[in-house]
Design an enzyme around this catalytic site. Structure first.
Site, mmCIF file in Angstrom:
data_model
loop_
_atom_site.group_PDB
_atom_site.id
_atom_site.type_symbol
_atom_site.label_atom_id
_atom_site.label_comp_id
_atom_site.label_asym_id
_atom_site.label_seq_id
_atom_site.Cartn_x
_atom_site.Cartn_y
_atom_site.Cartn_z
ATOM 1 N N VAL A 89 18.730 131.749 -52.227
ATOM 2 C CA VAL A 89 20.166 131.513 -52.394
ATOM 3 C C VAL A 89 20.390 130.057 -52.790
ATOM 4 C CG1 VAL A 89 22.393 131.451 -51.201
ATOM 5 C CG2 VAL A 89 20.765 133.287 -50.726
ATOM 6 N N CYS A 90 21.267 129.863 -53.781
ATOM 7 C CA CYS A 90 21.588 128.518 -54.257
ATOM 8 C C CYS A 90 23.091 128.294 -54.113
ATOM 9 C CB CYS A 90 21.159 128.364 -55.712
ATOM 10 S SG CYS A 90 21.522 126.739 -56.393
#
Length: 167
Positions: A89-90
């Site tokens: 996840v960014c």
């Protein structure tokens, strides 16, 4: 010393989440003997493309938590502009504290020690609701989100179906 303080804080946050569950996700330890590795289950937010999906992830905490952020990685396939193809996840709050070397984010948008597992998970649920295609981790998903919404929706619906089949 930092490691034992981090472990105590994580044990407290897990106990709080078990005592007062938050809608949209659940959390537990991957291994009872390791408080630094969590298993997360996220329910696709209602009235979004991810509605009806059940997405699993791991949250790995550094030994100096909360001074530095955990990493979150989906283990269920997910098609999203803010999720790398390997599932990581960014989002801004998971980026290390301080100034952004690429100048895309303000320091105030990045990790701060006031964040908790709950605030991280609520940010991820928000990310599912409103993708940020301005600074994508998955450029192909961001391009589809902008330019070919029908194809994007088709891929997300496939991920939702697959997540339901894994139950």
């Amino acid at each position: 010393m930092a490691s034992s303080q981090a472990a105590l804080l994580l044990q407290k946050q897990l106990k709080d989440l078990n005592r007062h569950p938050v809608d949209g996700f659940s959390a537990g330890l991957v291994d009872e003997n390791n408080v630094f590795e969590w298993s997360i289950s996220i329910i696709g937010p209602p009235e979004t493309l991810f509605d009806g999906g059940f997405f699993n992830a791991t949250m790995s905490f550094p030994t100096d938590y909360p001074n530095n952020p955990p990493t979150v990685k989906f283990t269920t396939e997910i098609w999203h502009p803010n999720v790398y193809s390997d599932g990581r996840v960014c989002i801004s709050i998971l980026h290390p504290p301080g100034d952004d070397p690429n100048h895309y984010e303000l320091a105030s948008e990045r990790w701060t020690p006031v964040h908790t597992v709950e605030s991280i998970m609520l940010s991820i649920i928000s990310m599912l609701t409103s993708p940020n295609d301005e600074s994508p981790a998955n450029v192909d998903a961001a391009k589809e989100w902008r330019d070919n919404r029908a194809e994007f929706v088709k891929k997300v619906k496939r991920c939702v179906r697959q997540s339901q089949e894994m139950l």
